[in-house]
Motif scaffolding. Structure first.
Motif, PDB file in Angstrom:
ATOM      1  N   GLU A   7     -25.830   2.365 110.361  1.00  0.00           N
ATOM      2  CA  GLU A   7     -26.484   2.195 109.382  1.00  0.00           C
ATOM      3  C   GLU A   7     -26.009   2.617 107.936  1.00  0.00           C
ATOM      4  O   GLU A   7     -25.107   3.731 108.096  1.00  0.00           O
ATOM      5  CB  GLU A   7     -27.878   3.005 109.376  1.00  0.00           C
ATOM      6  CG  GLU A   7     -27.687   4.597 109.527  1.00  0.00           C
ATOM      7  CD  GLU A   7     -28.817   5.298 109.200  1.00  0.00           C
ATOM      8  OE1 GLU A   7     -30.018   5.055 109.122  1.00  0.00           O
ATOM      9  OE2 GLU A   7     -28.638   6.318 108.709  1.00  0.00           O
ATOM     10  N   GLY A   8     -25.956   1.869 107.022  1.00  0.00           N
ATOM     11  CA  GLY A   8     -25.185   2.334 105.738  1.00  0.00           C
ATOM     12  C   GLY A   8     -23.985   1.712 105.435  1.00  0.00           C
ATOM     13  O   GLY A   8     -23.345   1.373 104.666  1.00  0.00           O
ATOM     14  N   ARG A  39     -22.969  -2.834 106.824  1.00  0.00           N
ATOM     15  CA  ARG A  39     -23.064  -3.949 106.066  1.00  0.00           C
ATOM     16  C   ARG A  39     -22.018  -4.073 104.891  1.00  0.00           C
ATOM     17  O   ARG A  39     -21.609  -3.195 104.422  1.00  0.00           O
ATOM     18  CB  ARG A  39     -24.630  -3.929 105.312  1.00  0.00           C
ATOM     19  CG  ARG A  39     -24.585  -2.740 104.211  1.00  0.00           C
ATOM     20  CD  ARG A  39     -26.008  -2.674 103.381  1.00  0.00           C
ATOM     21  NE  ARG A  39     -26.032  -1.355 102.912  1.00  0.00           N
ATOM     22  CZ  ARG A  39     -25.705  -1.041 101.715  1.00  0.00           C
ATOM     23  NH1 ARG A  39     -25.264  -2.217 100.899  1.00  0.00           N
ATOM     24  NH2 ARG A  39     -25.905   0.262 101.227  1.00  0.00           N
ATOM     25  N   ASP A  77     -35.166  -4.276 105.848  1.00  0.00           N
ATOM     26  CA  ASP A  77     -35.222  -2.864 105.528  1.00  0.00           C
ATOM     27  C   ASP A  77     -35.943  -2.260 106.957  1.00  0.00           C
ATOM     28  O   ASP A  77     -36.573  -0.950 106.598  1.00  0.00           O
ATOM     29  CB  ASP A  77     -35.973  -2.566 104.144  1.00  0.00           C
ATOM     30  CG  ASP A  77     -37.501  -2.895 104.270  1.00  0.00           C
ATOM     31  OD1 ASP A  77     -37.720  -3.671 105.238  1.00  0.00           O
ATOM     32  OD2 ASP A  77     -38.196  -2.422 103.551  1.00  0.00           O
ATOM     33  N   GLY A 109     -28.868  -5.082 104.728  1.00  0.00           N
ATOM     34  CA  GLY A 109     -29.809  -4.552 103.836  1.00  0.00           C
ATOM     35  C   GLY A 109     -30.055  -3.185 104.052  1.00  0.00           C
ATOM     36  O   GLY A 109     -29.139  -2.341 103.795  1.00  0.00           O
ATOM     37  N   SER A 110     -31.317  -2.775 103.971  1.00  0.00           N
ATOM     38  CA  SER A 110     -31.281  -1.208 103.938  1.00  0.00           C
ATOM     39  C   SER A 110     -31.912  -0.686 105.409  1.00  0.00           C
ATOM     40  O   SER A 110     -32.507   0.487 105.561  1.00  0.00           O
ATOM     41  CB  SER A 110     -32.188  -0.739 102.840  1.00  0.00           C
ATOM     42  OG  SER A 110     -33.280  -1.477 102.881  1.00  0.00           O
ATOM     43  N   ARG A 111     -31.313  -1.501 106.345  1.00  0.00           N
ATOM     44  CA  ARG A 111     -31.972  -1.053 107.697  1.00  0.00           C
ATOM     45  C   ARG A 111     -31.380   0.526 108.013  1.00  0.00           C
ATOM     46  O   ARG A 111     -30.290   0.866 107.752  1.00  0.00           O
ATOM     47  CB  ARG A 111     -31.443  -1.934 108.980  1.00  0.00           C
ATOM     48  CG  ARG A 111     -32.094  -3.514 108.858  1.00  0.00           C
ATOM     49  CD  ARG A 111     -31.481  -4.201 109.786  1.00  0.00           C
ATOM     50  NE  ARG A 111     -32.569  -5.309 109.847  1.00  0.00           N
ATOM     51  CZ  ARG A 111     -31.989  -6.418 110.729  1.00  0.00           C
ATOM     52  NH1 ARG A 111     -31.227  -6.511 111.630  1.00  0.00           N
ATOM     53  NH2 ARG A 111     -32.870  -7.447 110.694  1.00  0.00           N
ATOM     54  N   ARG A 112     -32.403   1.248 108.727  1.00  0.00           N
ATOM     55  CA  ARG A 112     -31.908   2.421 109.382  1.00  0.00           C
ATOM     56  C   ARG A 112     -31.809   2.500 110.844  1.00  0.00           C
ATOM     57  O   ARG A 112     -32.367   1.618 111.479  1.00  0.00           O
ATOM     58  CB  ARG A 112     -32.817   3.536 108.881  1.00  0.00           C
ATOM     59  CG  ARG A 112     -33.180   3.465 107.278  1.00  0.00           C
ATOM     60  CD  ARG A 112     -32.323   4.330 106.449  1.00  0.00           C
ATOM     61  NE  ARG A 112     -31.760   5.409 106.787  1.00  0.00           N
ATOM     62  CZ  ARG A 112     -31.833   6.737 106.758  1.00  0.00           C
ATOM     63  NH1 ARG A 112     -32.732   7.119 105.583  1.00  0.00           N
ATOM     64  NH2 ARG A 112     -31.079   7.842 107.069  1.00  0.00           N
TER      65      ARG A 112
END
Ligand SMILES: Cc1ncc(C[n+]2csc(CCOP(=O)(O)OP(=O)(O)O)c2C)c(N)n1
Length: 575
Positions: free
Chosen positions: A237-238, A241, A388, A410-413
């Motif tokens: 995550e972060g 991408r 997200d 994207g902003s997936r966590r």
């Protein structure tokens, strides 16, 4: 005048706590009653306290703020333990409020009495019993300070008669505890790191979750050094991408390109990770390690230099005057190898490719059945999930499929029990994530073994309208153990799960649900499940024979697999 319980809840409110997870009862009744009367704090009553601890810890992992759970006297507190260990090992700031027998009974082996201060010693950074109102709010503030500054679990135990006691006259008002700031590195040590890196011909980076907030500095360093970047699972995550330097993961869930990228470089730069598998670190390298926790330096592989400090500050300082490496051969080769491995994985997930890898593998093992491959499921979820979305995954094979087929665009966590490695975490982690924001999509990758361990807490999703998507990889197996046994040359034993129709169970619990058995129905089922309102469970019957191969299979493991398969065949024929 307020009592001890009200002071506790007032302090939590000041601290910004929005949700408290637990099971009500006896010693903690004054606290839950104060929560009931406090605007802005939601009580979520779970079915099993372990789910409460996982949920609170998910919230803490996602926000960096305090997560709070409660378990009442004796067994209610004991049930918290596994979720608290998960918080400890994920460095998540969590406060556990535990009940205790009344003060006059303390120490008499009273009904339900356990010694919390001993029991929680190992899991906690702070662990105390309140024996007098005059200790408050100070003792609670110490607990919060411990949890937030040492990033761990604080346990505050409340005897049954203490919660309702009045605070002494003149007690000062409680205060909120500030979050810790970033630790700057020593400039002289950073200069030494620069020298070592400048002297090396080629560099590979191993980046972990501790580098997540240092994304721009990390990419700038990789670019300056033409360095391929291997990511830990948590760093997906972060950092995955839009990162032209990343070559996936190493370790058992990893890929051959990542391993080669590490092996082929002269210097290894480790940033923000305590990646535990020593065998998967390359040998004979110059190693520079950056971490804001000094105790992480050098404990997994020998290092030449440790830089203690915040990764964004350290990388930012390192960049000043860092010599460029213009030869991109190592980077390009690593990226090409990663891309071709990644393409071969996508083939495994694509049902339509005739004559592709899947068909070749099938004919090789004479296994022409048409059951849903877990790769297909993970890829379908990836395609339909929001950019997200927050993902959680259970310990087991579902984490392997997630790591390979879900890209963190994207902003997936992402959160999971990636340091403790507990089963049953994905569903309660998802509850915690969803309670932070009921509008944001939350998707849990659940093993059938994992989900059924804490199954009762699906009811919590319904009761509190937590609209998470529970995707069950229903292989009728403790799949990861099956793989372990077979790699070790043992026939499969004790791993079969006789599951009910889990979609029917979920529907009986009051949530939307669907069961999918046919590959051609999978895509539409995922789309429909993700499209609707409220919590939903997708019970997907997957092929238990699907194996994931690690990037390096030792001859012993390969031989073990063959022996196990032969034993299973011989024994089944004998029977
Ligand atoms: C609480 C707990 N018990 C046991 C284990 C050991 N273990 C690790 S993975 C696994 C099997 C998981 O099965 P399942 O949830 O069905 O997922 P699968 O591997 O089949 O995808 C077991 C038993 C564990 N990690 N945690």
């Amino acid at each position: 005048m307020s009592d001890v319980a009200e002071t506790i809840v007032e302090t939590l409110h000041l601290q910004g706590v929005k949700t408290v997870w637990g099971v009500v009862g006896d010693a903690l009744n004054p606290v839950t009653d104060a929560i009931r009367r406090t605007e802005g704090i939601e009580w979520v009553g779970v079915r099993h306290e372990e789910a409460a601890a996982f949920a609170a810890n998910a919230q803490a992992q996602l926000t960096g703020d305090l997560g709070v759970c409660m378990g009442t006297v004796g067994p209610g507190s004991i049930h918290l333990l596994n979720g608290l260990y998960d918080a400890k090992k994920s460095h998540a700031p969590v406060l556990a409020l535990c009940g205790q027998v009344p003060l006059p009974e303390l120490g008499s082996d009273f009904f339900q009495e356990i010694d919390n201060d001993q029991l929680f010693q190992d899991v906690s950074v702070f662990c105390r019993t309140v024996t007098s109102p005059s200790q408050m709010p100070g003792l609670l503030e110490q607990a919060l300070q411990g949890a937030l500054h040492r990033r761990g679990v604080a346990v505050l135990t409340l005897p049954g008669d203490v919660g309702g006691m009045d605070m002494p006259k003149g007690t000062r008002a409680p205060r909120a505890v500030a979050r810790p700031g970033a630790v700057p590195p020593d400039p002289a040590v950073v200069a030494r790191a620069r020298e070592l890196i400048d002297a090396a011909d080629s560099v590979a980076i191993l980046a972990g979750i501790g580098a997540r907030h240092a994304r721009s500095e990390l990419l700038a360093v990789a670019d300056r050094l033409s360095a391929p970047m291997v990511l830990t699972l948590k760093a997906k995550e972060g950092l995955e991408r839009d990162n032209e330097f990343q070559v996936g993961h190493t370790g058992l869930i990893g890929n051959p390109a990542a391993r080669k990228a590490l092996d082929a470089a002269e210097l290894l730069l480790i940033v923000g990770t305590d990646f535990p598998y020593s065998d998967w670190y390359p040998e004979g390298k110059t190693v520079v390690q950056l971490d804001d926790r000094g105790e992480h330096i050098g404990r997994r592989t020998q290092v030449d230099l440790g830089v203690v400090g915040d990764s964004a500050l350290a990388l930012g300082a390192l960049l000043e005057g860092l010599g460029p490496k213009t030869d991109r051969k190592h980077l390009d080769e690593s990226r090409d190898a990663f891309r071709s491995w990644h393409d071969s994985q996508l083939e495994l997930a694509d049902p339509s490719r005739e004559g592709g890898l899947v068909d070749r593998v099938r004919s090789k093992f004479d296994n022409p059945d048409k059951r849903i491959r877990p790769e297909m499921l993970a890829a379908a979820v990836n395609a339909h999930a929001d950019d997200d979305a927050i993902f959680t995954s259970d310990t087991g094979m579902s984490t392997v499929w997630l790591s390979r087929f879900v890209d963190f665009r994207g902003s997936r966590r992402l959160i999971g029990s990636y340091n403790l490695g507990s089963m049953a975490n994905a569903m309660p982690h998802a509850l915690g994530a969803q309670a932070l924001d009921r509008e944001r999509q939350v998707i849990a990758f659940c093993g059938d073994g994992g989900l059924t361990m804490l199954l009762g807490d699906l009811l919590t999703a319904v009761a509190y309208n937590l609209p998470a998507r529970f995707v069950v990889f229903d292989n009728g197996r403790l799949g990861m153990v099956k793989l372990e046994q077979e790699q070790g040359g043992l026939p499969e034993f004790g791993t079969i799960l006789e599951n009910p129709d889990l979609a029917a169970v979920a529907r009986a619990m009051g949530m939307r649900a669907a069961r999918v058995e046919e590959p051609d129905q999978l895509d539409a089922a995922v789309a429909e499940a993700f499209g609707g309102q409220g919590p939903v469970l997708l019970d997907v019957v997957t092929n238990p024979e699907e194996v994931s191969l690690p990037p390096k299979v030792t001859p012993t493991e390969a031989w073990g697999f063959a022996v196990a398969k032969m034993t299973e065949v011989v024994e089944s024929r004998g029977a």
